[in-house]
Write a protein that holds these residues in place. Structure first.
Motif, PDB file in Angstrom:
ATOM      1  N   CYS A  27     -44.277 -20.343 130.979  1.00  0.00           N
ATOM      2  CA  CYS A  27     -43.087 -21.109 131.305  1.00  0.00           C
ATOM      3  C   CYS A  27     -42.017 -20.157 131.830  1.00  0.00           C
ATOM      4  CB  CYS A  27     -42.584 -21.859 130.074  1.00  0.00           C
ATOM      5  SG  CYS A  27     -42.237 -20.767 128.695  1.00  0.00           S
ATOM      6  N   VAL A  28     -40.897 -20.725 132.241  1.00  0.00           N
ATOM      7  CA  VAL A  28     -39.778 -19.954 132.778  1.00  0.00           C
ATOM      8  C   VAL A  28     -38.564 -20.191 131.887  1.00  0.00           C
ATOM      9  CG1 VAL A  28     -38.265 -19.617 134.764  1.00  0.00           C
ATOM     10  CG2 VAL A  28     -40.661 -20.173 135.125  1.00  0.00           C
ATOM     11  N   ILE A  29     -37.865 -19.129 131.553  1.00  0.00           N
ATOM     12  CA  ILE A  29     -36.634 -19.252 130.778  1.00  0.00           C
ATOM     13  C   ILE A  29     -35.555 -19.792 131.711  1.00  0.00           C
ATOM     14  CG2 ILE A  29     -34.840 -17.991 129.546  1.00  0.00           C
ATOM     15  CD1 ILE A  29     -37.093 -16.071 128.637  1.00  0.00           C
ATOM     16  N   ASN A  34     -28.491 -18.487 122.575  1.00  0.00           N
ATOM     17  CA  ASN A  34     -27.875 -17.423 121.788  1.00  0.00           C
ATOM     18  C   ASN A  34     -28.853 -16.271 121.703  1.00  0.00           C
ATOM     19  OD1 ASN A  34     -29.701 -18.155 119.710  1.00  0.00           O
ATOM     20  ND2 ASN A  34     -28.229 -19.601 118.857  1.00  0.00           N
ATOM     21  N   ASP A  35     -28.627 -15.330 120.795  1.00  0.00           N
ATOM     22  CA  ASP A  35     -29.506 -14.167 120.727  1.00  0.00           C
ATOM     23  C   ASP A  35     -30.871 -14.474 120.119  1.00  0.00           C
ATOM     24  OD1 ASP A  35     -28.452 -14.610 118.211  1.00  0.00           O
ATOM     25  OD2 ASP A  35     -28.214 -12.482 117.741  1.00  0.00           O
ATOM     26  N   ARG A  36     -31.072 -15.714 119.637  1.00  0.00           N
ATOM     27  CA  ARG A  36     -32.334 -16.068 119.013  1.00  0.00           C
ATOM     28  C   ARG A  36     -33.106 -17.168 119.734  1.00  0.00           C
ATOM     29  NH1 ARG A  36     -32.927 -18.253 112.896  1.00  0.00           N
ATOM     30  NH2 ARG A  36     -35.159 -18.484 112.960  1.00  0.00           N
ATOM     31  N   PHE A  37     -32.396 -18.067 120.435  1.00  0.00           N
ATOM     32  CA  PHE A  37     -33.042 -19.214 121.068  1.00  0.00           C
ATOM     33  C   PHE A  37     -32.790 -19.262 122.572  1.00  0.00           C
ATOM     34  CE2 PHE A  37     -32.675 -20.673 116.674  1.00  0.00           C
ATOM     35  CZ  PHE A  37     -33.944 -21.180 116.455  1.00  0.00           C
ATOM     36  N   VAL A  38     -33.808 -19.756 123.292  1.00  0.00           N
ATOM     37  CA  VAL A  38     -33.714 -19.976 124.737  1.00  0.00           C
ATOM     38  C   VAL A  38     -34.262 -21.363 125.038  1.00  0.00           C
ATOM     39  CG1 VAL A  38     -33.940 -17.533 125.346  1.00  0.00           C
ATOM     40  CG2 VAL A  38     -35.991 -18.943 125.195  1.00  0.00           C
ATOM     41  N   GLU A  39     -34.029 -21.841 126.255  1.00  0.00           N
ATOM     42  CA  GLU A  39     -34.649 -23.080 126.716  1.00  0.00           C
ATOM     43  C   GLU A  39     -35.644 -22.719 127.799  1.00  0.00           C
ATOM     44  OE1 GLU A  39     -31.467 -26.616 125.943  1.00  0.00           O
ATOM     45  OE2 GLU A  39     -31.339 -25.594 127.863  1.00  0.00           O
ATOM     46  N   VAL A  40     -36.827 -23.316 127.733  1.00  0.00           N
ATOM     47  CA  VAL A  40     -37.887 -23.027 128.694  1.00  0.00           C
ATOM     48  C   VAL A  40     -38.373 -24.310 129.347  1.00  0.00           C
ATOM     49  CG1 VAL A  40     -38.654 -20.940 127.467  1.00  0.00           C
ATOM     50  CG2 VAL A  40     -39.699 -23.133 126.928  1.00  0.00           C
ATOM     51  N   ALA A  41     -38.889 -24.159 130.555  1.00  0.00           N
ATOM     52  CA  ALA A  41     -39.480 -25.276 131.292  1.00  0.00           C
ATOM     53  C   ALA A  41     -40.629 -24.732 132.132  1.00  0.00           C
ATOM     54  CB  ALA A  41     -38.435 -25.934 132.181  1.00  0.00           C
ATOM     55  N   ASP A  42     -41.607 -25.596 132.424  1.00  0.00           N
ATOM     56  CA  ASP A  42     -42.701 -25.184 133.310  1.00  0.00           C
ATOM     57  C   ASP A  42     -42.676 -25.952 134.631  1.00  0.00           C
ATOM     58  OD1 ASP A  42     -43.693 -27.677 132.645  1.00  0.00           O
ATOM     59  OD2 ASP A  42     -45.506 -26.941 131.683  1.00  0.00           O
ATOM     60  N   GLY A  43     -41.771 -26.918 134.758  1.00  0.00           N
ATOM     61  CA  GLY A  43     -41.635 -27.671 135.992  1.00  0.00           C
ATOM     62  C   GLY A  43     -42.654 -28.777 136.157  1.00  0.00           C
TER      63      GLY A  43
END
Length: 97
Positions: A27-29, A34-43
């Motif tokens: 996936c892509v960020i 924050n310093d612990r969590f990100v959101e990801v998607a693969d499209g």
């Protein structure tokens, strides 16, 4: 080229999912919460509008950043699902060679 470190994720960076239902997929960020969590998607299954919140410890960050995705997020705050799919496909193509 965008600089990449091992600990700090960057928007547009490719990551392999290690834990959860989508384990083993790439996936892509798209957002850093924050310093612990990100959101990801693969499209594809996971679109930009419904990005998945993931713990960074559950991702294997690759040293590859898609410039198209990074620039689009930096300029407009959004990115098309087509660009995300293209970034993942381009990474997989380079990885297989």
């Amino acid at each position: 080229m965008v600089s990449v470190s091992d600990e700090k994720p960057v928007p547009g960076q490719i990551a392999k999912v290690l834990k959860g239902r989508e384990a083993g997929s790439y996936c892509v960020i798209v957002n850093i919460l924050n310093d612990r969590f990100v959101e990801v998607a693969d499209g594809d299954k996971r679109k930009f509008d419904k990005a998945k919140k993931k713990n960074i410890n559950h991702l294997d960050l690759e040293p590859y950043v898609s410039n198209e995705v990074y620039e689009s997020i930096k300029e407009t705050g959004r990115v098309t699902n087509g660009k995300i799919r293209f970034a993942v496909a381009q990474f997989m193509n380079e990885k297989s060679q």
